[in-house]
Design a protein around this motif. Sequence first.
Motif, PDB file in Angstrom:
ATOM      1  N   GLY A 290       0.589  -1.114   0.106  1.00  0.00           N
ATOM      2  CA  GLY A 290      -0.026   0.173  -0.015  1.00  0.00           C
ATOM      3  C   GLY A 290       1.139   1.354   0.044  1.00  0.00           C
ATOM      4  N   HIS A 291       2.011   1.236   0.301  1.00  0.00           N
ATOM      5  CA  HIS A 291       3.111   2.356   0.476  1.00  0.00           C
ATOM      6  C   HIS A 291       3.196   2.748  -0.937  1.00  0.00           C
ATOM      7  N   ARG A 292       2.929   4.391  -1.293  1.00  0.00           N
ATOM      8  CA  ARG A 292       3.247   4.928  -2.579  1.00  0.00           C
ATOM      9  C   ARG A 292       2.456   4.224  -3.555  1.00  0.00           C
ATOM     10  N   SER A 293       1.068   3.439  -3.051  1.00  0.00           N
ATOM     11  CA  SER A 293       0.474   2.812  -4.089  1.00  0.00           C
ATOM     12  C   SER A 293      -0.962   3.043  -3.858  1.00  0.00           C
ATOM     13  N   VAL A 294      -1.919   2.203  -4.446  1.00  0.00           N
ATOM     14  CA  VAL A 294      -3.160   2.366  -4.697  1.00  0.00           C
ATOM     15  C   VAL A 294      -3.948   1.501  -3.635  1.00  0.00           C
ATOM     16  N   VAL A 295      -4.644   2.059  -2.484  1.00  0.00           N
ATOM     17  CA  VAL A 295      -5.573   1.392  -1.864  1.00  0.00           C
ATOM     18  C   VAL A 295      -7.025   1.395  -2.462  1.00  0.00           C
ATOM     19  N   ALA A 296      -7.836   0.181  -2.549  1.00  0.00           N
ATOM     20  CA  ALA A 296      -9.013   0.113  -2.958  1.00  0.00           C
ATOM     21  C   ALA A 296      -9.993  -0.161  -1.815  1.00  0.00           C
ATOM     22  N   ALA A 297     -11.414  -0.102  -2.077  1.00  0.00           N
ATOM     23  CA  ALA A 297     -12.522  -0.514  -1.217  1.00  0.00           C
ATOM     24  C   ALA A 297     -13.419  -1.281  -1.915  1.00  0.00           C
ATOM     25  N   GLY A 360      -3.204   6.712  -3.877  1.00  0.00           N
ATOM     26  CA  GLY A 360      -4.441   6.989  -4.551  1.00  0.00           C
ATOM     27  C   GLY A 360      -5.406   6.232  -3.595  1.00  0.00           C
ATOM     28  N   PHE A 361      -6.640   6.506  -3.564  1.00  0.00           N
ATOM     29  CA  PHE A 361      -7.773   5.705  -3.010  1.00  0.00           C
ATOM     30  C   PHE A 361      -8.871   5.327  -3.976  1.00  0.00           C
ATOM     31  N   LEU A 362      -9.026   3.960  -4.260  1.00  0.00           N
ATOM     32  CA  LEU A 362     -10.098   3.749  -5.138  1.00  0.00           C
ATOM     33  C   LEU A 362     -11.350   3.302  -4.690  1.00  0.00           C
ATOM     34  N   ILE A 363     -12.467   3.780  -5.200  1.00  0.00           N
ATOM     35  CA  ILE A 363     -13.775   3.611  -4.406  1.00  0.00           C
ATOM     36  C   ILE A 363     -14.624   3.055  -5.512  1.00  0.00           C
ATOM     37  N   ASP A 364     -15.619   2.484  -5.144  1.00  0.00           N
ATOM     38  CA  ASP A 364     -16.606   1.692  -5.919  1.00  0.00           C
ATOM     39  C   ASP A 364     -18.010   2.062  -5.691  1.00  0.00           C
TER      40      ASP A 364
END
Length: 719
Positions: A290-297, A360-364
Amino acid sequence: MAIVESVGKIPLQDPPEEEFCAADLTWTKFGNAEHHDEVALIPYDRVDAFIIGECTNVECPTRFHIERGRKRTIGNLKEYKDDEYLEYRLYWCSFGPENYGEGGGILPSRRYRLNTRNRAARPQSMRGCTCHFVVKRLYAQPSLALIVYNERRHINKSGFICHGPLDRDAIGPGAKKIPYICNEIQQQTMSMIYLGIPEENILEKHIEGIQRYCGSDAKVSSLASQYVHKLGMIIKRSTHELDLDDQASIRMWIERNRKSVFFHQDTSESDPFILGIQTEWQLQQMIRFGHRSVVAADSTFGVKRLKYPLFTLLVFDSRQHALPVAWVITRSFTKPDVSKWLKALIDRARSVEPGWKVSGFLIDDAAAEIDLLRDIFCCPVLFSLWRVRRSWLRNIVKKCSNIEIQREIFKRLGRIVYNIWGGINASLALEQFLLDFVDQTAFMEYFKVMWLPKLEMWLSTMRNFPLASQEASGALEAYHVKLKAKLFDDSHLGALQRVDWLVHKLTTELHSSYWLDRYADESDSFQNVKEKYIASTSWHRALQIPDYAVSLDDKDHLFAKVVSQKDSSLTHIVWNPGSEFAFCDCSWSMQGNLCKHVVKVNMICENLKGYQPSMSFRSFQEVLMDLWKKPVDDSFALDLSLAWTHQMLDQIQKQVELNNSTDIGTVVNNMPLKWVSKKGRTYIGKPSSSLALPHGSSNTKSVVVYKKNRKRKRLSRLR
């Protein structure tokens, strides 16, 4: 069961077995409505047979010692009740009452070591067991004994089994002889058991792991076999129901698994129930990927079927597969409640890695608290179309019987979404869509109820936020499908309304599945598991289809044909190629999923003229155009826009170069060298003591003299 108030009404029992236990007796409630105990009446000369039978309990073998005892002589009491004792003995399981295990201690009232009989083999084996019973030799009838069982279960104060084969932490007297089993080997063995792999295969892999530390030895193999068998028995007999009451059961689970809970809020009049779960392995993966990358939900899973919906935080691993790193079980997604557990999760990550940061944070879900996510993660928010696409396609296939109408409805809905940047009025296009398919009553009823009131909100979110790629959407969908298969199995339908069952499934089967997938990939073992893991997303399955297996309709661009890799005589047709809303006739797509044929066709179409770009690329273009737009006047805003554009372009070029390079050394050699002065390199990170003191201080001279003395000493040594 009725409460008996007189010993005379308790039936006398004398089992025929030589040794018997509590399970062989019928227990009666003795006392009054306010206070009563479970008792049994047996001949006094059979007390030893009862104690021996209790010691040979298969699930919790033990020995009982006399914790307390009292005696009377006949004639001491002039008046007495029918349950008065002539002899009184309190028998306690020898694994208690003290607890010398983790978090335990000596009883506060214990000022000396009891010199009692039949104690446990070693003091360190005491685990705070609360199992105990009282034997009363009746004063009125000395030939009879009244057994009062206060606690039959071999559990500690937290309510967990604390010794015996069902105790996960049990060590046993031969602990020094057991071969070394590291966490990795133990987790590997547990994962294989949870996934239903045959015991022979589990034992083979377990012995291979142990031999890396202990070498090859027949005794080691024998002990390893016993360990695997015992661990399998514990897992098979374990249950999610620690208590009949769901709330009490989940509290007991939390008490035992504190390290895996990063946030807990119990239900009250003002606060909703929230449970945040993250194992130590998940924390490591969140920090790593997750560091310096994208986390999603993956938000609001099981809204209709589970007692509490499930919210999952995911990261993308080295193969860009979605990996769950935290689960949150709650019904409340208001801003204050989400803020509580999100901050707790980030604080936990930064307590291990202080510089941990998300890019970045990815939502749906368009209804997500986007401002809150921006404030907490301090990063841009992206939006994924996978949930919209899946919901529409599943209901189109389910509620429309004609396949031509199915693909036309899906195409028209995709066109409405694509027109968010075209300046076309979405309301007019939607009104025309409803008129054209008014005869499809089942789907239209669903669409008007579920989507029409909130469609403008979803379209606005798609227009205002960067859109995720097909690879990311496919990875999120793959996790969702796997989660659904694990939880909504027909054999578990009766337990869906229990939180303890959901927690048990997540932390055992699902967690073990992802752990074994990652272990197989990184250690290059379990080849069948590794191959299945790699091919778990539609993106990676599409990469296995060669380009020559795809043929396009060059004239009207209406469809594409993909030859099946399993059966060359079978061809799948993909309608509306090049679009996220392409429609395939394969069985996987007809279930509402993003199939490999659609992904492969879109991969080819993105490099050809005449096909529209993907929505993620189109949104990327819009972001760049917004940055590149020249202000009305030649002001400072132009400089700022230019700086942002070049900064983004530079980062993209470096990322593309890194991904396309086969030799990391070439990339490193092309990087510009950054030199600093010799003095700066020598004293970097060392504060200057002379600068820290005020000018004219008397300590300055002593510091200088001290440095000169050190230098003279070093020179004298060299001479």
